[in-house]
Motif scaffolding. Structure first.
Motif, mmCIF file in Angstrom:
data_model
loop_
_atom_site.group_PDB
_atom_site.id
_atom_site.type_symbol
_atom_site.label_atom_id
_atom_site.label_comp_id
_atom_site.label_asym_id
_atom_site.label_seq_id
_atom_site.Cartn_x
_atom_site.Cartn_y
_atom_site.Cartn_z
ATOM 1 N N SER A 67 -22.668 5.591 -27.782
ATOM 2 C CA SER A 67 -23.553 5.835 -28.920
ATOM 3 C C SER A 67 -23.002 6.959 -29.789
ATOM 4 O O SER A 67 -23.036 6.883 -31.024
ATOM 5 C CB SER A 67 -24.952 6.179 -28.422
ATOM 6 O OG SER A 67 -25.844 6.337 -29.487
ATOM 7 N N SER B 214 -31.766 8.202 -23.172
ATOM 8 C CA SER B 214 -32.605 7.728 -24.270
ATOM 9 C C SER B 214 -32.813 8.821 -25.319
ATOM 10 O O SER B 214 -32.786 8.541 -26.518
ATOM 11 C CB SER B 214 -33.941 7.194 -23.746
ATOM 12 O OG SER B 214 -34.697 8.208 -23.149
ATOM 13 N N VAL B 215 -32.983 10.061 -24.879
ATOM 14 C CA VAL B 215 -33.115 11.168 -25.837
ATOM 15 C C VAL B 215 -31.811 11.337 -26.615
ATOM 16 O O VAL B 215 -31.810 11.491 -27.841
ATOM 17 C CB VAL B 215 -33.512 12.485 -25.121
ATOM 18 C CG1 VAL B 215 -33.361 13.683 -26.042
ATOM 19 C CG2 VAL B 215 -34.939 12.395 -24.610
ATOM 20 N N SER C 2 -28.926 8.292 -33.129
ATOM 21 C CA SER C 2 -29.391 7.376 -34.167
ATOM 22 C C SER C 2 -30.020 8.144 -35.328
ATOM 23 O O SER C 2 -29.905 7.740 -36.484
ATOM 24 C CB SER C 2 -30.358 6.337 -33.599
ATOM 25 O OG SER C 2 -31.512 6.950 -33.095
ATOM 26 N N LEU C 3 -30.665 9.280 -35.032
ATOM 27 C CA LEU C 3 -31.163 10.149 -36.097
ATOM 28 C C LEU C 3 -29.998 10.703 -36.908
ATOM 29 O O LEU C 3 -30.057 10.757 -38.139
ATOM 30 C CB LEU C 3 -32.001 11.284 -35.510
ATOM 31 C CG LEU C 3 -32.568 12.294 -36.504
ATOM 32 C CD1 LEU C 3 -33.525 11.618 -37.475
ATOM 33 C CD2 LEU C 3 -33.269 13.426 -35.762
ATOM 34 N N THR D 215 -32.757 1.260 -35.304
ATOM 35 C CA THR D 215 -32.221 1.810 -34.056
ATOM 36 C C THR D 215 -32.981 3.065 -33.653
ATOM 37 O O THR D 215 -33.305 3.253 -32.476
ATOM 38 C CB THR D 215 -30.722 2.119 -34.202
ATOM 39 O OG1 THR D 215 -30.032 0.931 -34.603
ATOM 40 C CG2 THR D 215 -30.133 2.640 -32.912
ATOM 41 N N LEU D 216 -33.289 3.922 -34.615
ATOM 42 C CA LEU D 216 -34.048 5.137 -34.318
ATOM 43 C C LEU D 216 -35.427 4.797 -33.766
ATOM 44 O O LEU D 216 -35.865 5.382 -32.767
ATOM 45 C CB LEU D 216 -34.173 6.015 -35.563
ATOM 46 C CG LEU D 216 -35.003 7.288 -35.391
ATOM 47 C CD1 LEU D 216 -34.382 8.206 -34.342
ATOM 48 C CD2 LEU D 216 -35.148 8.009 -36.722
ATOM 49 N N CYS E 258 -29.449 9.084 -27.201
ATOM 50 C CA CYS E 258 -29.259 7.958 -28.132
ATOM 51 C C CYS E 258 -30.185 8.076 -29.329
ATOM 52 O O CYS E 258 -29.801 7.733 -30.452
ATOM 53 C CB CYS E 258 -29.474 6.633 -27.408
ATOM 54 S SG CYS E 258 -28.127 6.196 -26.295
ATOM 55 N N ALA E 259 -31.401 8.567 -29.120
ATOM 56 C CA ALA E 259 -32.321 8.776 -30.241
ATOM 57 C C ALA E 259 -31.765 9.832 -31.191
ATOM 58 O O ALA E 259 -31.823 9.672 -32.420
ATOM 59 C CB ALA E 259 -33.698 9.182 -29.741
ATOM 60 N N THR F 235 -35.036 3.449 -30.192
ATOM 61 C CA THR F 235 -34.673 4.486 -29.216
ATOM 62 C C THR F 235 -35.837 5.455 -28.988
ATOM 63 O O THR F 235 -36.007 5.944 -27.869
ATOM 64 C CB THR F 235 -33.413 5.262 -29.640
ATOM 65 O OG1 THR F 235 -33.590 5.802 -30.948
ATOM 66 C CG2 THR F 235 -32.183 4.380 -29.602
ATOM 67 N N LEU F 236 -36.633 5.723 -30.014
ATOM 68 C CA LEU F 236 -37.818 6.560 -29.810
ATOM 69 C C LEU F 236 -38.810 5.884 -28.867
ATOM 70 O O LEU F 236 -39.451 6.544 -28.037
ATOM 71 C CB LEU F 236 -38.486 6.900 -31.144
ATOM 72 C CG LEU F 236 -37.733 7.902 -32.013
ATOM 73 C CD1 LEU F 236 -38.418 8.052 -33.365
ATOM 74 C CD2 LEU F 236 -37.598 9.252 -31.317
ATOM 75 N N VAL G 142 -37.457 6.434 -25.483
ATOM 76 C CA VAL G 142 -37.738 7.811 -25.054
ATOM 77 C C VAL G 142 -39.151 7.888 -24.490
ATOM 78 O O VAL G 142 -39.381 8.465 -23.417
ATOM 79 C CB VAL G 142 -37.553 8.821 -26.209
ATOM 80 C CG1 VAL G 142 -38.129 10.182 -25.849
ATOM 81 C CG2 VAL G 142 -36.093 8.945 -26.590
#
Length: 176
Positions: free
Chosen positions: A69, A144-145, A151-152, A101-102, A147-148, A105-106, A109
């Motif tokens: 990522s 997950s955090v 994506s941000l 994607t954001l 990747c979030a 991923t959120l 999370v």
């Protein structure tokens, strides 16, 4: 000033992720080799070894996904993007993909947080070494955090018009 800070932070995070992946890989392979040698050469049965392998495997898998990522090398379907020739439309498309994607991923999370919270409220342990199940589950929350956040980063870069792939795309078009 801020760009330099985030570039340095990204570089340090990359070093940390790569080191974590390397250490997890070495421990995973080393423990697997030891398990095979112990069982088939020496006839030993070592309680809990598979549990430790599972923990390192989980962390390796999640950190590997986070590294992909970070480098924007995760799985993508780029059929639409490769067929968009207008730079503005390509940026809009990348922004939409980054936003979707954001949001996804959120959601992950949230789900991984709930899973970890549940695992800590109702603790379960592995049978051999009594490793709390939240130890491998925490790798999922960590990934997950991460990747979030990546994506941000992609969404912000898209909004600011900063695209690492733009230089490559521009130079590819000049060659043609």
């Amino acid at each position: 000033m801020m760009v330099r800070f985030f570039t340095q932070l990204d570089h340090k995070m990359g070093l940390l992720l790569n080191a974590t992946a390397l250490i997890s890989s070495l421990l995973l392979v080393g423990l697997m080799l030891f398990l095979v040698a112990a069982r088939y050469i020496f006839g030993w049965s070592i309680v809990g070894l598979l549990e430790m392998i599972m923990v390192f495997g989980m962390w390796l898998y999640m950190v590997g996904g986070l590294i992909a990522s970070r480098k924007r090398e995760h799985l993508v379907v780029d059929f639409v993007q490769t067929n968009i020739h207008d730079a503005r439309m390509r940026r809009l498309h990348q922004g939409l993909v980054s936003l979707i994607t954001l949001l996804i991923t959120l959601f992950f999370v949230y789900l991984s947080y709930r899973m970890l919270k549940w695992g800590m409220r109702r603790p379960q342990h592995t049978p051999g070494l009594s490793i709390p199940l939240w130890v491998p589950q925490s790798a999922i929350l960590f990934a997950s955090v991460g990747c979030a956040l990546y994506s941000l980063r992609d969404l912000i870069q898209c909004a600011l018009g900063i695209f690492p792939d733009d230089q490559q795309t521009t130079s590819d078009q000049e060659v043609q």
